[in-house]
Every structure is written in C-alpha cells, then in structure tokens.
Design a protein around this motif. Sequence first.
Motif, short mmCIF file in Angstrom:
data_model
loop_
_atom_site.label_atom_id
_atom_site.label_comp_id
_atom_site.label_asym_id
_atom_site.label_seq_id
_atom_site.Cartn_x
_atom_site.Cartn_y
_atom_site.Cartn_z
N GLY A 35 0.79 -1.23 0.00
CA GLY A 35 0.00 0.00 0.00
C GLY A 35 0.82 1.28 0.00
O GLY A 35 0.60 2.16 -0.84
N LEU A 38 2.46 1.74 -3.40
CA LEU A 38 1.49 2.13 -4.42
C LEU A 38 1.10 3.60 -4.30
O LEU A 38 0.89 4.28 -5.30
N ALA A 39 1.01 4.06 -3.06
CA ALA A 39 0.63 5.46 -2.83
C ALA A 39 1.68 6.43 -3.34
O ALA A 39 1.40 7.63 -3.47
N SER A 61 -1.47 -5.73 -1.55
CA SER A 61 -2.00 -4.81 -0.55
C SER A 61 -3.48 -5.09 -0.23
O SER A 61 -4.36 -4.89 -1.07
N PHE A 64 -5.50 -1.85 -0.59
CA PHE A 64 -5.88 -1.57 -1.98
C PHE A 64 -7.06 -2.42 -2.42
O PHE A 64 -8.00 -1.93 -3.06
N SER A 227 0.09 5.65 3.23
CA SER A 227 -0.72 4.83 2.32
C SER A 227 -2.15 5.33 2.21
O SER A 227 -2.87 4.96 1.27
N LEU A 230 -3.80 6.56 -0.98
CA LEU A 230 -4.44 5.67 -1.96
C LEU A 230 -5.94 5.92 -2.07
O LEU A 230 -6.54 5.64 -3.10
N MET A 233 -6.77 8.45 -4.67
CA MET A 233 -6.24 7.92 -5.94
C MET A 233 -7.19 6.89 -6.54
O MET A 233 -7.45 6.90 -7.74
N VAL A 234 -7.73 6.02 -5.69
CA VAL A 234 -8.67 5.00 -6.16
C VAL A 234 -10.00 5.64 -6.55
O VAL A 234 -10.58 5.34 -7.60
#
Length: 243
Positions: A35, A38-39, A61, A64, A227, A230, A233-234
């Motif tokens: 996570g 990815l962030a 993750s 995620f 994180s 995220l 972002m999602v």
Amino acid sequence: MIKSITFKKIKFCNLKAKNFNKFINKKGLFVFPAGPALASIDDSNRYFESIKKADLVFFDSGFFVLLLKVFKNIKVNKFSGYKFLKLFFDYLRTNKKKSVFSIDPNPKFSFSNKILLKSLGVKKFRNYIAPKYKINNFSDKKLLGQIKKFKPDFVLTNIGGGRQEILGLYLRKNLKVKTTILCTGAAISFFTKDQAPINNFVDQYYLGWFVRLIFNPLVFLKRYLYSLRLIPMVILSQIKIIK
C-alpha cells in the motif's frame, strides 16, 4: 471472473492460489506492491515505471483490495507476498533441483535466508548482500555477473519495497539468461522470524499491517499513514476491468 484490472496504467492480474503451478515457471519480473509503495507512484517515476513494466503484478495490498471493493465495487483476490512465498517454498520442497539466487539487505538476514533455503532442501542457491543503492543509480555489474554465472531459475529480491522493483527491472533488462525475478521484499522474514510473526490467519484477514505496527510502530506508523493517499487515488481513477 475478473482476469485483471488496470489502475493508473498498471495491470494487476487477479490470480488464485490454486493456479500457482500454472504461472510459477513463467519467466520475467513478478512484483507485489504494498500500500505505501502504491501510494507513491505519482511521486516516484522510476518506481512507477518498474511496476508498470513488470510481467506479473499481484494484489499484495489488502488496503488496496478493500478500497477497490468499497469505492469501485470491484472484487479481486488478495495475493500477498506472504501467501506467494508459502506456496513457493512448498514448490521448492518438491522441486529440489531448482536453483535460487537470493539478494539480501544485510548479513544477518542473509544468514537467516541461507538457513531457510537449506531447510527446504534447495541444493543450488547463492546469496548476495546488496549495497545501499542510490535512488538514481541501481546499476550493479557485480550482481549481474554473479547471476549470469550462476544461471538461477529464480532470483529473490529481499530488499525494501520501492527499490527492489527498480532493481528487478534493471536485472530483467540486462540479463541475457532467462529467469524469474520475484520482488517479494521483506516477506521472507516472516518465515525466518526476523520480522513480525505473520501467519495464515493474519494474512487471510488483512491484519499484517496491524501486527507489523505493533512490533515496530516507529517504522510502520509513518508508512501506513502515507498509504492513506491511496483513498483519493482510487476514488478519482478510472479503472479498466478485463473479464
């Protein structure tokens, strides 16, 4: 069933544990982005490129996976580095002729990883202690030379997330020998007991972050707070689904 999703140009494969034997012998770069890593893809172009160009990207993750379910109604299978290595080690126990090249972060972890590989019955393995790579320079001709000479079936990169994927892409580009590069990071330490004690229950119920936070709050609190980036972002991303 969903075969894959594309999130910010990164193709995540929706794989199941029961199909492990179908993809374990594929050659290329396998990555397991956590996570916090990815962030960071909007801030770290080299890391972003490394996972975008990987051959298989796993849903490591749990955070995620939950965000996809809650905000996009997309249900995928979490396939953590821990779960992968558990299956991989079972695979090595029954395929003792397979060779493994382990890239380790320090002498202590390298010693633990040697003991683990020996206990699995792996007869052909090498360990390499990685230098502290600079963010703009992951060139390592010594490492390349050793891998080319050893010609392993698998390369295990056990260094930190955000760096190992960049190193993995560098290796894939520069190795003429076809091999499988596994960027599972510190997950091997769950088995050697050099990190927090993760087990099947903890992994299945997405509690790995909590256990690691308890055992090392100074390190992991900052990572897990990061994180949270995220979430928007999602929410704001258009995610492509392939069934």
